[in-house]
Design a protein around this motif. Structure first.
Motif, mmCIF file in Angstrom:
data_model
loop_
_atom_site.group_PDB
_atom_site.id
_atom_site.type_symbol
_atom_site.label_atom_id
_atom_site.label_comp_id
_atom_site.label_asym_id
_atom_site.label_seq_id
_atom_site.Cartn_x
_atom_site.Cartn_y
_atom_site.Cartn_z
ATOM 1 N N UNK A 29 -31.022 -7.943 -18.994
ATOM 2 C CA UNK A 29 -31.999 -6.987 -19.506
ATOM 3 C C UNK A 29 -33.292 -6.999 -18.689
ATOM 4 N N UNK A 30 -33.580 -8.109 -18.035
ATOM 5 C CA UNK A 30 -34.775 -8.153 -17.190
ATOM 6 C C UNK A 30 -34.584 -7.272 -15.956
ATOM 7 N N UNK A 31 -33.381 -7.292 -15.369
ATOM 8 C CA UNK A 31 -33.103 -6.389 -14.244
ATOM 9 C C UNK A 31 -33.291 -4.927 -14.669
ATOM 10 N N UNK A 32 -32.791 -4.592 -15.850
ATOM 11 C CA UNK A 32 -32.933 -3.230 -16.348
ATOM 12 C C UNK A 32 -34.405 -2.879 -16.519
ATOM 13 N N UNK A 33 -35.172 -3.796 -17.085
ATOM 14 C CA UNK A 33 -36.599 -3.565 -17.255
ATOM 15 C C UNK A 33 -37.292 -3.359 -15.914
ATOM 16 N N UNK A 34 -36.963 -4.199 -14.923
ATOM 17 C CA UNK A 34 -37.576 -4.077 -13.601
ATOM 18 C C UNK A 34 -37.220 -2.747 -12.947
ATOM 19 N N UNK A 35 -35.974 -2.323 -13.105
ATOM 20 C CA UNK A 35 -35.558 -1.043 -12.536
ATOM 21 C C UNK A 35 -36.370 0.103 -13.133
ATOM 22 N N UNK A 36 -36.557 0.082 -14.444
ATOM 23 C CA UNK A 36 -37.303 1.151 -15.109
ATOM 24 C C UNK A 36 -38.792 1.073 -14.795
ATOM 25 N N UNK A 37 -39.327 -0.127 -14.702
ATOM 26 C CA UNK A 37 -40.758 -0.299 -14.421
ATOM 27 C C UNK A 37 -41.153 0.227 -13.045
ATOM 28 N N UNK A 38 -40.191 0.350 -12.150
ATOM 29 C CA UNK A 38 -40.468 0.800 -10.787
ATOM 30 C C UNK A 38 -40.643 2.315 -10.706
ATOM 31 N N UNK A 39 -40.219 3.027 -11.719
ATOM 32 C CA UNK A 39 -40.270 4.492 -11.708
ATOM 33 C C UNK A 39 -41.704 4.995 -11.864
ATOM 34 N N UNK A 40 -41.989 6.210 -11.406
ATOM 35 C CA UNK A 40 -43.350 6.745 -11.505
ATOM 36 C C UNK A 40 -43.777 6.936 -12.960
ATOM 37 N N UNK A 41 -45.068 6.761 -13.198
ATOM 38 C CA UNK A 41 -45.601 6.801 -14.557
ATOM 39 C C UNK A 41 -45.375 8.153 -15.220
ATOM 40 N N UNK A 42 -45.503 9.226 -14.470
ATOM 41 C CA UNK A 42 -45.343 10.556 -15.074
ATOM 42 C C UNK A 42 -43.940 10.757 -15.626
ATOM 43 N N UNK A 43 -42.931 10.169 -14.977
ATOM 44 C CA UNK A 43 -41.560 10.270 -15.470
ATOM 45 C C UNK A 43 -41.419 9.511 -16.783
ATOM 46 N N UNK A 44 -41.925 8.289 -16.826
ATOM 47 C CA UNK A 44 -41.815 7.455 -18.017
ATOM 48 C C UNK A 44 -42.560 8.075 -19.197
ATOM 49 N N UNK A 45 -43.683 8.737 -18.926
ATOM 50 C CA UNK A 45 -44.484 9.315 -19.995
ATOM 51 C C UNK A 45 -43.933 10.648 -20.494
ATOM 52 N N UNK A 46 -43.382 11.441 -19.601
ATOM 53 C CA UNK A 46 -43.045 12.813 -19.943
ATOM 54 C C UNK A 46 -41.567 13.037 -20.263
ATOM 55 N N UNK A 47 -40.711 12.105 -19.846
ATOM 56 C CA UNK A 47 -39.279 12.310 -20.056
ATOM 57 C C UNK A 47 -38.674 11.140 -20.835
ATOM 58 N N UNK A 48 -37.497 11.378 -21.349
ATOM 59 C CA UNK A 48 -36.785 10.374 -22.146
ATOM 60 C C UNK A 48 -35.537 9.930 -21.394
ATOM 61 N N UNK A 49 -35.312 8.618 -21.369
ATOM 62 C CA UNK A 49 -34.125 8.080 -20.721
ATOM 63 C C UNK A 49 -32.898 8.412 -21.565
ATOM 64 N N UNK A 50 -32.002 9.182 -20.988
ATOM 65 C CA UNK A 50 -30.818 9.634 -21.712
ATOM 66 C C UNK A 50 -29.590 8.784 -21.395
ATOM 67 N N UNK A 51 -29.409 8.426 -20.121
ATOM 68 C CA UNK A 51 -28.253 7.640 -19.716
ATOM 69 C C UNK A 51 -28.663 6.594 -18.678
ATOM 70 N N UNK A 52 -27.988 5.461 -18.720
ATOM 71 C CA UNK A 52 -28.126 4.468 -17.665
ATOM 72 C C UNK A 52 -26.755 3.880 -17.365
ATOM 73 N N UNK A 53 -26.452 3.761 -16.080
ATOM 74 C CA UNK A 53 -25.220 3.121 -15.610
ATOM 75 C C UNK A 53 -25.668 2.040 -14.648
ATOM 76 N N UNK A 54 -25.445 0.781 -14.996
ATOM 77 C CA UNK A 54 -25.978 -0.331 -14.212
ATOM 78 C C UNK A 54 -24.873 -1.311 -13.859
ATOM 79 N N UNK A 55 -24.823 -1.712 -12.589
ATOM 80 C CA UNK A 55 -23.820 -2.642 -12.072
ATOM 81 C C UNK A 55 -24.522 -3.903 -11.599
ATOM 82 N N UNK A 56 -24.065 -5.056 -12.079
ATOM 83 C CA UNK A 56 -24.635 -6.342 -11.694
ATOM 84 C C UNK A 56 -23.726 -6.974 -10.641
#
Length: 247
Positions: A175-202
C-alpha cells in the motif's frame, strides 16, 4: 478442505479519508488485504501459518475498480474469496458493499508464495493446494497481460524508505507503493478528478534504507489515464508498474 468466501466489516476512520471526506484508495486496499488475511486464517493458510514454515504470501498484482467511495464513519463490508489457481499464481477477488448492500467497488488480485530466508518465489506448497478452490461468487476477469511501459516521466519524486514503510515481510508494504505512485501525480488531477481504476504490478521488493523513485506521465491526450513506474535508486531495478484511470 474446500475454500469458502469470507466477509469482514470495517468503519472508515478519520485517518483514512481525503479532503473530500472519502476513503482513500490505499485505505480501501488495506481493508481488502485485512479481509483476505481473515479469510485465509479461517482456511488455515494465513501469513502466520506460512511463516511457521518459512514461507509467506506476496501480492503480485491487483486491479481495483471503484464505483463510489465510502465516507468518514461509513460502515462497509468486504467480501473475498479464492477465485482460481494457475501454476504458481493464486487468484483472489473482492467486493466492497455499504450498509444498504450497494456495490461500491470490486477488485481481483494475484498472489505468490515466497521463501522468507532465500527471498525467492517457490512452488505452491501441498498444504495450500489441499484447499480446494470453490469460488463463493462468480470470479472477476483475472488480471492478466502486460501494462504499457512509461516511456518518459513528466512527474517524479524520490521516496526514502523509512521504518514505518516496512511490513511483516521486512520489505516495503504494497500500500505504500500505491500511495507513492498517487502522490507523484499533479495536484490539479488529485483535486479535480476521482480515481476510478488502478492496475498495479509488484515486480521486486525494496527494504529499509533504500530510496524509491516514483515516476508518472499521462498515457494519452485526454488526461484520464496515467502510467506509473517505481524504481530503486540504488540498483535501478523496476519495483512497481501501474496504470490509473481518473474520471
Amino acid at each position: 478442505m474446500k475454500s469458502r468466501a469470507g466477509e469482514s466489516a470495517f468503519t472508515v476512520r478519520s485517518s483514512e479519508i481525503d479532503y473530500r471526506g472519502q476513503a482513500t484508495m490505499p485505505a480501501l486496499v488495506s481493508y481488502m488485504q485485512e479481509a483476505a488475511w481473515e479469510n485465509t486464517r479461517d482456511l488455515g493458510i494465513s501469513m502466520y501459518d506460512l511463516l511457521e514454515r518459512g514461507l509467506t504470501w506476496v501480492l503480485q498484482r491487483m486491479r481495483v475498480e471503484m464505483f463510489r467511495y465510502p465516507g468518514h464513519n461509513d460502515k462497509i463490508a468486504v467480501e473475498t474469496w479464492a477465485s482460481g489457481r494457475e501454476r504458481v499464481f493464486l487468484h483472489r477477488d473482492f467486493r466492497i458493499y455499504n450498509q444498504e448492500r450497494e456495490l461500491l467497488g470490486q477488485a481481483t488480485s494475484v498472489w505468490l508464495v515466497m521463501d522468507v530466508v532465500k527471498r525467492q518465489l517457490v512452488s505452491v506448497p501441498d498444504f495450500i493446494l489441499e484447499v480446494e478452490v470453490v469460488p463463493g461468487s462468480e470470479p472477476l476477469p483475472f488480471a492478466k497481460g502486460k501494462l504499457p511501459q512509461l516511456q518518459e516521466a513528466q512527474h517524479e519524486q524520490q521516496m526514502p524508505v523509512g521504518w514505518h514503510d516496512i511490513d511483516l515481510n521486512r520489505h516495503v508494504t504494497n500500500t505504500r507503493y500505491l500511495q507513492w505512485a498517487l502522490d507523484t501525480l499533479p495536484l490539479h488531477l488529485l483535486e479535480q478528478k476521482q480515481l476510478q481504476q488502478v492496475d498495479i504490478i509488484f515486480k521486486a521488493e525494496s527494504i529499509l534504507g533504500d530510496t524509491v523513485v516514483s515516476a508518472a506521465a499521462p498515457a494519452g491526450a485526454d488526461g484520464h489515464t496515467y502510467l506509473h513506474r517505481l524504481t530503486s535508486q540504488e540498483s535501478g531495478k523496476e519495483l512497481v508498474q501501474a496504470r490509473t484511470v481518473w474520471s
